[in-house]
Design an enzyme around this catalytic site. Structure first.
Site, short mmCIF file in Angstrom:
data_model
loop_
_atom_site.label_atom_id
_atom_site.label_comp_id
_atom_site.label_asym_id
_atom_site.label_seq_id
_atom_site.Cartn_x
_atom_site.Cartn_y
_atom_site.Cartn_z
N LYS A 1 39.15 39.24 43.72
CA LYS A 1 39.95 40.45 43.92
C LYS A 1 40.00 40.86 45.40
O LYS A 1 40.96 41.46 45.84
CB LYS A 1 39.38 41.62 43.11
CG LYS A 1 39.25 41.39 41.61
CD LYS A 1 40.59 41.37 40.91
CE LYS A 1 40.51 41.48 39.39
NZ LYS A 1 39.68 40.49 38.70
C1 LIG Z 1 39.88 39.89 37.50
C2 LIG Z 1 39.13 38.66 37.21
C3 LIG Z 1 39.68 37.65 36.42
C4 LIG Z 1 41.02 37.80 35.72
O1 LIG Z 1 42.08 37.85 36.64
P1 LIG Z 1 43.51 38.42 36.16
O2 LIG Z 1 44.30 38.52 37.41
O3 LIG Z 1 43.24 39.76 35.54
O4 LIG Z 1 44.06 37.45 35.18
C5 LIG Z 1 38.94 36.49 36.25
N1 LIG Z 1 37.73 36.34 36.80
C6 LIG Z 1 37.16 37.30 37.57
C7 LIG Z 1 35.81 37.07 38.13
C8 LIG Z 1 37.85 38.48 37.81
O5 LIG Z 1 37.29 39.43 38.57
#
Ligand SMILES: *Cc1c(COP(=O)(O)O)cnc(C)c1O
Length: 476
Positions: A113
């Site tokens: 993120k």
């Molecule tokens: C947010 C997240 C996901 C999922 O990503 P999306 O964009 O919501 O599909 C997968 N793994 C981790 C560690 C995340 O923080």
């Protein structure tokens, strides 16, 4: 470049305007009016760029109302050595002859993120300063979004963050990371419920236009198009690095497949857009955990979101999502970018709880290149164990879901990239179960778990939330 709503009811708006919005005014999601097209030669010309330079290049196709030198400065600040541990920002690591991990977790909160949020933090500050506005960010997180947003926005003038998280559903490390922040502009709220309840509260308050205007509300959750656009960059980076070793004459159109551990369909949607822009991606492989609504959709053509009562608490918690908001953007493309067909599909969803797109199933797989699979707790443990045994590399449970599903879709001669979405240190319990190794907290974060935590517990109650926000919102 202008942006429009999937439901057709919003006047076209430029990038700077949609950075502050996310949801369209008609309840749809914001999408680019047309997706820019890059030729093989255009893509090849990007090869020598550093990560911040590549980000500037890709984002300049979308942020056409921001001067290029300003965009370059934002990308340089977002992807600096101070924020990202790896010198190349996104390192690639092979785990066997066919599968390579794309390292997206080198940022301050050890999860992917940060890749989008660090850029968005810069961009928001830039746009707000130029318009004398303030912004109150309201968000829902199942762990990683919240901490990434808070670390990108802490201490910023004119911005406050109200972050909802589901009580008792995050790891100790995730909680400590968020709740230990002491910045005055950061407000953590733990809601009695699951992630989808938090997200529904955010949707309800954002959908109340009077409240939203009175309190300058905005979102940075995974429907934010600023984030989606910043995430496209690493698909280009990964393709360029994966093909550095390919003979020059063979590079144009050289296909790779990419597996994406998925929850809210944000990350893989960026991959879809990169593919539509012209990046040679053969298959986009969606990896789900036990909450596999999206795997079901890509295998059957039926999208049937589940309620919070049917959402399991799993050992890859950031994927515990049963209603994937971003899927609306993909279905918009699948339905020929026709707002009327899209609105009809959502009317069907509201009336029947599902959307039947079985007629589009062949196109889902051939034209759009989607494949999918599900991974369970036992799969995660076995995969962490065996990647460790074979290569001495420890992966986190979400990346492990990705590797498990990627292995089921590997094709001869097509490199398979798996997006690494978090560092294993965030999830020590499953690592211990799989490898017998007790992972400590990374050195630069030592002491985090012992810090005092600041959080307000709240019922799943929109009225209470409104009151809390109205009393603490920053005002220009
Ligand atoms: C947010 C997240 C996901 C999922 O990503 P999306 O964009 O919501 O599909 C997968 N793994 C981790 C560690 C995340 O923080």
């Amino acid at each position: 470049m202008k942006f429009i709503s999937t439901r057709g009811g919003m006047a076209p708006a430029p990038y700077s305007a949609i950075l502050l919005e996310g949801l369209a005014t008609d309840g749809g999601l914001v999408v680019p009016e047309t997706v820019p097209q890059l030729s093989a030669a255009d893509i090849e010309a990007l090869r020598g760029l550093s990560y911040p330079e590549l980000a500037t290049e890709i984002l300049s196709h979308y942020a056409t109302d921001i001067p290029r030198e300003d965009l370059a400065a934002m990308c340089a600040a977002a992807y600096s050595a101070e924020k990202f541990v790896a010198e190349e920002v996104v390192p690639l690591t092979a785990i066997d002859d066919q599968i390579t991990l794309v390292g997206l977790s080198e940022g301050p909160t050890l999860a992917f993120k940060d890749m989008a949020m660090q850029f968005l933090g810069q961009a928001l500050e830039y746009v707000l300063a130029r318009t004398d506005r303030s912004l109150n960010i309201i968000g829902a997180t199942s762990g990683d979004t919240g901490s990434a947003a808070e670390y990108a926005l802490r201490g910023k003038d004119g911005i406050a963050v109200f972050m909802l998280s589901p009580q008792g559903r995050m790891s100790d490390f995730q909680r400590a990371q968020m709740y230990s922040l002491t910045d005055d502009n950061i407000h953590n709220i733990a809601v009695e419920g699951v992630f989808d309840d938090c997200q529904n509260l955010v949707k309800e308050l954002s959908g109340d236009l009077d409240f939203k205007r009175a309190n300058s509300l905005g979102t940075v959750n995974s429907i934010n198009l600023g984030r989606i656009s910043a995430q496209m960059v690493y698909y280009f980076w990964a393709w360029l690095r994966a093909t550095d070793g390919v003979a020059e004459a063979d590079r144009a159109g050289f296909e790779v497949s990419v597996t994406v551990p998925s929850g809210n369909f944000g990350n893989i949607l960026s991959g879809h857009l990169a593919k539509v822009m012209g990046l040679p991606i053969r298959h986009l492989v969606l990896a789900a955990n036990e909450n596999n609504v999206l795997d079901e959709f890509f295998r059957t053509g039926i999208y049937a979101p589940r309620g919070s009562a049917e959402t399991y608490l799993t050992s890859s918690p950031s994927m515990d999502i049963s209603k994937a908001s971003n899927i609306e953007r993909f279905i918009f493309d699948l339905l020929g970018r026709d707002p009327e067909r899209l609105s009809a599909a959502w009317a069907e969803l509201d009336a029947t709880g599902r959307i039947d797109l079985t007629a589009e199933l062949p196109r889902l797989q051939s034209e759009f290149g989607f494949q999918s699979g599900t991974s369970t707790h036992a799969d995660r443990v076995a995969t962490i164990r065996d990647v460790h045994a074979a290569r001495g590399i420890i992966i986190d449970p979400h990346t492990s879901d990705g590797v498990k599903v990627a292995r089921e879709h590997v094709e001869p001669g097509v490199p398979m990239l798996v997006l690494e979405t978090a560092k294993p240190e965030k999830f020590p319990e499953i690592v211990l179960e799989a490898t017998g190794q007790q992972l400590g907290i990374p050195e630069h974060l030592a002491g985090l778990l012992e810090l005092p935590q600041h959080v307000t517990e709240m019922a799943d109650d929109a009225a209470q939330l409104r009151e809390f926000i109205a009393a603490r919102a920053v005002r220009a």
